[in-house]
Design a protein around this motif. Structure first.
Motif, PDB file in Angstrom:
ATOM      1  N   ASP A 113      -7.460 -20.920 -29.036  1.00  0.00           N
ATOM      2  CA  ASP A 113      -8.767 -21.776 -28.571  1.00  0.00           C
ATOM      3  C   ASP A 113      -9.885 -20.894 -28.347  1.00  0.00           C
ATOM      4  O   ASP A 113     -11.025 -21.323 -28.410  1.00  0.00           O
ATOM      5  CB  ASP A 113      -8.382 -22.387 -27.469  1.00  0.00           C
ATOM      6  N   GLU A 114      -9.909 -19.499 -28.347  1.00  0.00           N
ATOM      7  CA  GLU A 114     -10.740 -18.462 -28.182  1.00  0.00           C
ATOM      8  C   GLU A 114     -11.455 -17.888 -29.548  1.00  0.00           C
ATOM      9  O   GLU A 114     -12.160 -16.960 -29.310  1.00  0.00           O
ATOM     10  CB  GLU A 114     -10.568 -17.463 -26.995  1.00  0.00           C
ATOM     11  N   THR A 129      -2.756 -21.954 -27.370  1.00  0.00           N
ATOM     12  CA  THR A 129      -4.018 -21.903 -26.637  1.00  0.00           C
ATOM     13  C   THR A 129      -3.693 -20.853 -25.339  1.00  0.00           C
ATOM     14  O   THR A 129      -2.521 -20.740 -25.245  1.00  0.00           O
ATOM     15  CB  THR A 129      -4.607 -23.115 -25.949  1.00  0.00           C
TER      16      THR A 129
END
Length: 141
Positions: A113-114, A129
């Motif tokens: 997710d980053e 994530t």
């Protein structure tokens, strides 16, 4: 998961060497902001549990990057040596430090997710994530 053979590696300048008998054959990529800031991109590592031995330890600098982990690097050449979880002393070693890469498989990515949109890996991997990773780590305790 573990390899019964001794696996060896070193930093770029060779002043620090490492060896382990517990290297996973599974390569993981971490896309968290800290790892990307540390190395300029995703950190590609293999888990080595707590069985890692170093020579040239006087050349290792350690940075406390969070409450739960620290990062080691060579003071001479700057090579990243490890990401280590403090609680269980598990090492995650950059895969590029090892002399041989036969039989290794890139199969998981964390903090997906980053991950920025400007790169992606073609491999089919399990993706977690940051929240999913922390949930998995706390359920294993």
């Amino acid at each position: 998961m573990a390899n019964t053979n001794v696996t060896k590696g070193s930093c770029l300048c060779g002043v620090i060497t490492l060896s382990t008998t517990s290297m996973s054959h599974h390569i993981g990529a971490c896309h968290c902001t800290m790892c990307r800031k540390w190395g300029g991109g995703a950190l590609l590592v293999v888990e080595c549990e707590s069985d890692v031995k170093f020579t040239g330890e006087e050349n290792i600098a350690v940075y406390q990057s969070s409450e739960w982990a620290e990062r080691g690097f060579c003071q001479r050449c700057g090579s990243h040596l490890f990401y280590r979880l403090k609680e269980n002393n598990h090492y995650y070693i950059p895969v590029g430090l090892f002399e041989h890469s036969e039989g290794l498989v890139f199969d998981h990515q964390v903090f997906i997710d980053e991950k920025p949109e400007y790169y992606s890996f073609a491999n089919q991997t399990k993706n977690l994530t940051g929240a999913e990773l922390f949930a998995q780590l706390t359920s294993a305790e």
